[in-house]
Design a protein around this motif. Structure first.
Motif, PDB file in Angstrom:
ATOM      1  N   THR A   1       0.810  -1.225   0.000  1.00  0.00           N
ATOM      2  CA  THR A   1       0.000   0.000   0.000  1.00  0.00           C
ATOM      3  C   THR A   1       0.840   1.271   0.000  1.00  0.00           C
ATOM      4  N   THR A   2       2.167   1.132   0.048  1.00  0.00           N
ATOM      5  CA  THR A   2       3.036   2.315   0.014  1.00  0.00           C
ATOM      6  C   THR A   2       2.784   3.119  -1.262  1.00  0.00           C
ATOM      7  N   GLY A   3       2.569   4.423  -1.103  1.00  0.00           N
ATOM      8  CA  GLY A   3       2.303   5.283  -2.243  1.00  0.00           C
ATOM      9  C   GLY A   3       0.831   5.420  -2.580  1.00  0.00           C
ATOM     10  N   PHE A   4      -0.016   4.654  -1.888  1.00  0.00           N
ATOM     11  CA  PHE A   4      -1.461   4.721  -2.095  1.00  0.00           C
ATOM     12  C   PHE A   4      -2.104   5.551  -0.986  1.00  0.00           C
ATOM     13  N   VAL A   5      -3.320   6.022  -1.229  1.00  0.00           N
ATOM     14  CA  VAL A   5      -4.089   6.719  -0.204  1.00  0.00           C
ATOM     15  C   VAL A   5      -5.373   5.939   0.059  1.00  0.00           C
ATOM     16  N   THR A   6      -5.804   5.959   1.299  1.00  0.00           N
ATOM     17  CA  THR A   6      -7.003   5.227   1.698  1.00  0.00           C
ATOM     18  C   THR A   6      -8.263   5.921   1.198  1.00  0.00           C
ATOM     19  N   VAL A   7      -9.190   5.125   0.686  1.00  0.00           N
ATOM     20  CA  VAL A   7     -10.499   5.634   0.287  1.00  0.00           C
ATOM     21  C   VAL A   7     -11.462   5.364   1.440  1.00  0.00           C
ATOM     22  N   PRO A   8     -12.047   6.397   2.043  1.00  0.00           N
ATOM     23  CA  PRO A   8     -12.955   6.181   3.175  1.00  0.00           C
ATOM     24  C   PRO A   8     -14.131   5.292   2.791  1.00  0.00           C
ATOM     25  N   LEU A   9     -14.488   4.383   3.696  1.00  0.00           N
ATOM     26  CA  LEU A   9     -15.606   3.469   3.464  1.00  0.00           C
ATOM     27  C   LEU A   9     -16.506   3.429   4.687  1.00  0.00           C
ATOM     28  N   ASN A  10     -17.788   3.250   4.449  1.00  0.00           N
ATOM     29  CA  ASN A  10     -18.716   2.944   5.536  1.00  0.00           C
ATOM     30  C   ASN A  10     -19.636   1.833   5.057  1.00  0.00           C
ATOM     31  N   ASP A  11     -20.450   1.297   5.949  1.00  0.00           N
ATOM     32  CA  ASP A  11     -21.246   0.130   5.599  1.00  0.00           C
ATOM     33  C   ASP A  11     -22.266   0.389   4.493  1.00  0.00           C
ATOM     34  N   THR A  12     -22.688   1.628   4.326  1.00  0.00           N
ATOM     35  CA  THR A  12     -23.628   1.929   3.233  1.00  0.00           C
ATOM     36  C   THR A  12     -22.943   1.777   1.873  1.00  0.00           C
ATOM     37  N   GLN A  13     -21.601   1.826   1.863  1.00  0.00           N
ATOM     38  CA  GLN A  13     -20.849   1.651   0.625  1.00  0.00           C
ATOM     39  C   GLN A  13     -20.382   0.207   0.433  1.00  0.00           C
ATOM     40  N   LEU A  14     -20.830  -0.686   1.318  1.00  0.00           N
ATOM     41  CA  LEU A  14     -20.438  -2.095   1.249  1.00  0.00           C
ATOM     42  C   LEU A  14     -21.685  -2.985   1.252  1.00  0.00           C
ATOM     43  N   PRO A  15     -22.506  -2.880   0.221  1.00  0.00           N
ATOM     44  CA  PRO A  15     -23.730  -3.698   0.183  1.00  0.00           C
ATOM     45  C   PRO A  15     -23.420  -5.181   0.064  1.00  0.00           C
ATOM     46  N   VAL A  16     -24.242  -5.994   0.704  1.00  0.00           N
ATOM     47  CA  VAL A  16     -24.063  -7.445   0.699  1.00  0.00           C
ATOM     48  C   VAL A  16     -25.062  -8.078  -0.259  1.00  0.00           C
ATOM     49  N   GLN A  17     -24.588  -8.947  -1.127  1.00  0.00           N
ATOM     50  CA  GLN A  17     -25.449  -9.749  -2.000  1.00  0.00           C
ATOM     51  C   GLN A  17     -25.532 -11.143  -1.391  1.00  0.00           C
ATOM     52  N   SER A  18     -26.738 -11.626  -1.158  1.00  0.00           N
ATOM     53  CA  SER A  18     -26.931 -12.928  -0.524  1.00  0.00           C
ATOM     54  C   SER A  18     -28.197 -13.556  -1.077  1.00  0.00           C
ATOM     55  N   PRO A  19     -28.470 -14.836  -0.786  1.00  0.00           N
ATOM     56  CA  PRO A  19     -29.667 -15.494  -1.311  1.00  0.00           C
ATOM     57  C   PRO A  19     -30.930 -14.672  -1.075  1.00  0.00           C
ATOM     58  N   TYR A  20     -31.669 -14.435  -2.138  1.00  0.00           N
ATOM     59  CA  TYR A  20     -32.778 -13.475  -2.086  1.00  0.00           C
ATOM     60  C   TYR A  20     -33.921 -13.896  -1.174  1.00  0.00           C
ATOM     61  N   ASP A  21     -34.040 -15.183  -0.874  1.00  0.00           N
ATOM     62  CA  ASP A  21     -35.188 -15.655  -0.108  1.00  0.00           C
ATOM     63  C   ASP A  21     -34.897 -15.782   1.393  1.00  0.00           C
ATOM     64  N   LEU A  22     -33.722 -15.317   1.825  1.00  0.00           N
ATOM     65  CA  LEU A  22     -33.343 -15.460   3.227  1.00  0.00           C
ATOM     66  C   LEU A  22     -33.006 -14.114   3.851  1.00  0.00           C
TER      67      LEU A  22
END
Length: 222
Positions: free
Chosen positions: A34-55
């Motif tokens: 990660t040297t030379g990179f900058v962190t991109v801020p994240l929160n849970d609204t930016q990390l949606p979960v895809q899972s079985p639609y019926d559960l």
């Protein structure tokens, strides 16, 4: 340098080497992709979960004590009623289309999980993905081909994936700070990282991966 000083340096070097060996580390463990990179801020609204639609989500995903656990069964439904893909519980990160981007996370795959993608770079010109990391019988592979890392069951390992979209599209995969794979990209205009479990060919009945300290980086343009 006097003979005595030289002998002392040799002894210190041997002690350091023994210490590194004893703790199961190597010089690669101290490399930081990660040297030379900058962190991109994240929160849970930016990390949606895809899972079985019926559960309910909590039947396939949990986030407790800074650890995300994602699991799926080979008999589960896909993530939407219109999808014809195999079962998955995956987290999608933000879309990017240019520049250099990097995924980092500490991953854990329980023994027995097999025939599954645990991380992917979505988007390509003639394919759905430009990179997938599959687990087959305890080995992490580039798709179902070459081995990236063997013996990954039941241990935490640091995973970094760098995608140079703005350059030649190259992708590099690092395990515990050591570069283990460098491949050409597959084109495409939009991409995003995903991690979790996504059934592939010959999946085990139950598939699971755990993650902590997941981060997203980009490299500033100068």
């Amino acid at each position: 340098m006097t003979p005595g000083m030289l002998n002392l340096c040799v002894q210190l070097a041997l002690v350091l080497a023994l210490s590194v060996s004893t703790h199961g580390a190597s010089a690669a463990d101290y490399c930081d992709p990660t040297t030379g990179f900058v962190t991109v801020p994240l929160n849970d609204t930016q990390l949606p979960v895809q899972s079985p639609y019926d559960l309910p989500l909590n039947q396939r995903y949990e986030f407790v004590n800074s650890m995300r656990r994602l699991w799926v069964y080979c008999s589960d439904k896909p993530h939407s009623t219109t999808s014809h893909t195999k079962p998955r519980t995956e987290i999608r990160m933000q879309t990017y289309s240019s520049g250099v981007w990097q995924f980092e996370g500490y991953a854990y795959v329980p023994g027995g999980t097999s025939g599954v993608s645990i991380m992917q770079v979505f988007g390509a010109a003639k394919h759905a993905t430009t990179l997938m990391l599959h687990v087959y019988n305890g080995a992490l592979r580039y798709y179902d081909m070459q081995v990236v890392e063997g013996g990954i069951y039941d241990r935490w390992f640091r995973l970094n994936v760098i995608h140079d979209v703005g350059g030649n599209g190259t992708l590099a995969v690092f395990i515990d700070g050591e570069e283990r794979l460098r491949v050409a990209g597959r084109g495409g205009h939009e991409h995003y990282f995903k991690f979790g479990v996504y059934a592939q060919s010959n999946p085990s009945h139950y598939m699971e991966s755990r993650w902590r300290d997941v981060r997203l980086f980009t490299k500033p343009a100068y």
